[in-house]
Design a protein around this motif. Structure first.
Motif, PDB file in Angstrom:
ATOM      1  N   TYR A  85       0.746  -1.077  -0.019  1.00 33.06           N
ATOM      2  CA  TYR A  85      -0.020   0.078   0.031  1.00 33.06           C
ATOM      3  C   TYR A  85       0.877   1.292   0.000  1.00 33.06           C
ATOM      4  CZ  TYR A  85      -4.099  -2.547   1.316  1.00 33.06           C
ATOM      5  OH  TYR A  85      -5.093  -3.751   1.534  1.00 33.06           O
ATOM      6  N   ALA A  86       1.799   1.129   0.802  1.00 30.70           N
ATOM      7  CA  ALA A  86       2.677   2.456   1.194  1.00 30.70           C
ATOM      8  C   ALA A  86       3.534   2.734  -0.234  1.00 30.70           C
ATOM      9  CB  ALA A  86       3.681   2.251   2.094  1.00 30.70           C
ATOM     10  N   TRP A  87       3.991   1.689  -0.902  1.00 27.45           N
ATOM     11  CA  TRP A  87       4.739   1.790  -2.247  1.00 27.45           C
ATOM     12  C   TRP A  87       3.804   2.224  -3.303  1.00 27.45           C
ATOM     13  CZ3 TRP A  87       6.845  -2.645  -5.580  1.00 27.45           C
ATOM     14  CH2 TRP A  87       7.697  -1.930  -6.490  1.00 27.45           C
ATOM     15  N   TYR A  88       2.486   1.780  -3.389  1.00 24.21           N
ATOM     16  CA  TYR A  88       1.767   2.361  -4.367  1.00 24.21           C
ATOM     17  C   TYR A  88       1.382   3.909  -4.340  1.00 24.21           C
ATOM     18  CZ  TYR A  88       1.634  -1.911  -7.122  1.00 24.21           C
ATOM     19  OH  TYR A  88       1.731  -2.983  -7.997  1.00 24.21           O
ATOM     20  N   PHE A  89       1.135   3.840  -3.024  1.00 27.75           N
ATOM     21  CA  PHE A  89       0.656   5.650  -2.706  1.00 27.75           C
ATOM     22  C   PHE A  89       1.913   6.548  -2.839  1.00 27.75           C
ATOM     23  CE2 PHE A  89      -3.364   4.160  -1.010  1.00 27.75           C
ATOM     24  CZ  PHE A  89      -4.170   5.265  -1.037  1.00 27.75           C
ATOM     25  N   ALA A  90       3.121   5.908  -2.319  1.00 28.84           N
ATOM     26  CA  ALA A  90       4.263   6.718  -2.696  1.00 28.84           C
ATOM     27  C   ALA A  90       4.455   7.064  -4.219  1.00 28.84           C
ATOM     28  CB  ALA A  90       5.414   6.070  -1.930  1.00 28.84           C
ATOM     29  N   MET A  91       4.150   6.090  -4.925  1.00 24.22           N
ATOM     30  CA  MET A  91       4.414   6.437  -6.456  1.00 24.22           C
ATOM     31  C   MET A  91       3.283   6.619  -6.987  1.00 24.22           C
ATOM     32  SD  MET A  91       7.663   5.063  -6.704  1.00 24.22           S
ATOM     33  CE  MET A  91       7.828   4.897  -8.185  1.00 24.22           C
ATOM     34  N   ASP A  92       2.155   7.029  -6.357  1.00 23.74           N
ATOM     35  CA  ASP A  92       0.938   7.608  -6.827  1.00 23.74           C
ATOM     36  C   ASP A  92       0.527   6.550  -8.036  1.00 23.74           C
ATOM     37  OD1 ASP A  92      -1.151   8.957  -7.123  1.00 23.74           O
ATOM     38  OD2 ASP A  92      -0.358  10.556  -8.520  1.00 23.74           O
ATOM     39  N   ALA A  93       0.548   5.440  -7.920  1.00 23.34           N
ATOM     40  CA  ALA A  93       0.291   4.267  -8.619  1.00 23.34           C
ATOM     41  C   ALA A  93      -1.246   3.476  -8.555  1.00 23.34           C
ATOM     42  CB  ALA A  93       1.440   3.378  -9.094  1.00 23.34           C
ATOM     43  N   CYS A  94      -1.623   2.814  -9.436  1.00 25.01           N
ATOM     44  CA  CYS A  94      -3.076   2.130  -9.379  1.00 25.01           C
ATOM     45  C   CYS A  94      -2.477   0.713  -8.950  1.00 25.01           C
ATOM     46  CB  CYS A  94      -3.555   1.962 -10.550  1.00 25.01           C
ATOM     47  SG  CYS A  94      -4.380   3.585 -11.279  1.00 25.01           S
ATOM     48  N   PHE A  95      -3.330   0.335  -8.024  1.00 23.08           N
ATOM     49  CA  PHE A  95      -2.955  -1.021  -7.553  1.00 23.08           C
ATOM     50  C   PHE A  95      -3.263  -2.112  -8.581  1.00 23.08           C
ATOM     51  CE2 PHE A  95      -4.785   1.007  -3.566  1.00 23.08           C
ATOM     52  CZ  PHE A  95      -3.539   1.015  -2.656  1.00 23.08           C
TER      53      PHE A  95
END
Length: 227
Positions: free
Chosen positions: A141-151
């Motif tokens: 979750y943290a990585w995808y939010f940090a990269m502003d990416a879609c899951f």
């Protein structure tokens, strides 16, 4: 998941986000539990002075038996409460104590009305339907939010993700730091590709016994006694 491992993963999340031009702060997994009883320490003391200018404030959380995550976007005044077991709760988050505490923290960082969201308010958030992978979910979750990416991962990917994170950790935190010389996204790795650093050799060193030479004249031999 042990918190030393978790902090190592979060350090890499921050570094990878920085490479993409995103300014991210990640709280320490050992610190955040001290914000609740019986510690009741001030959370604001853990954050940088420019926290209000960060693209994201990633806050890993722990309650007995379960990892959670909160992400703040101060520039947008958004706060997310993320829980891999969100589908089991009507409010989507397993700790009301952390929710209240982080609401207060958000006001200290940027005063005003914040938008609150849980995984129930977002689209296609992966959920932990089985297993004990809440720590891996928290990191992802943290990585995808940090990269502003879609899951684009799910519970069936957990075994592969665990193995991938182990490899990445070994590349970057290996013995004597050699791993960082070969990780493509680190400064050391880039310097190695540019041939700006000497090659790494592992040479077995012979151990020498450093002792002063003793003259034979100074050695006292025991006298021979007749049997």
């Amino acid at each position: 998941m042990e918190s030393v491992v978790g902090n190592g993963c979060f350090r890499l999340v921050r570094e990878m986000a920085n490479i993409q031009g995103r300014d991210v702060f990640v709280a320490d997994l050992y610190v955040t539990p001290t914000w609740l009883d019986p510690g009741n320490t001030d959370p604001l003391l853990h954050f940088p002075k420019d926290a209000d200018q960060k693209d994201a404030l990633i806050i890993p959380l722990w309650i007995p038996g379960h990892f959670l995550l909160s992400v703040m976007r101060p520039l947008q005044k958004e706060i997310f409460f993320l829980d891999s077991l969100y589908f089991r709760r009507a409010d989507g988050f397993s700790s009301q104590a952390y929710r209240e505490l982080l609401r207060g923290l958000a006001q200290q960082i940027v005063a005003g009305a914040w938008t609150e969201k849980t995984a129930l308010d977002l689209k296609d958030v992966p959920k932990q339907t089985h297993g004990n992978d809440c720590g891996v979910f928290m990191i992802m979750y943290a990585w995808y939010f940090a990269m502003d990416a879609c899951f684009d991962f799910g519970v069936d990917d957990m075994c592969l993700l665990r193995r991938w994170w182990c490899i990445v950790l070994l590349e970057n935190f290996g013995l004597e730091g050699y791993g960082r010389k070969f990780a493509h996204f680190t400064d050391e790795g880039k310097a190695t590709l540019r041939d700006n650093v000497p090659p790494v050799f592992r040479i077995t060193r012979k151990r020498k016994l450093e002792s002063p030479m003793v003259s034979e004249d100074l050695i006292q031999y025991p006298s021979l006694q007749p049997v």
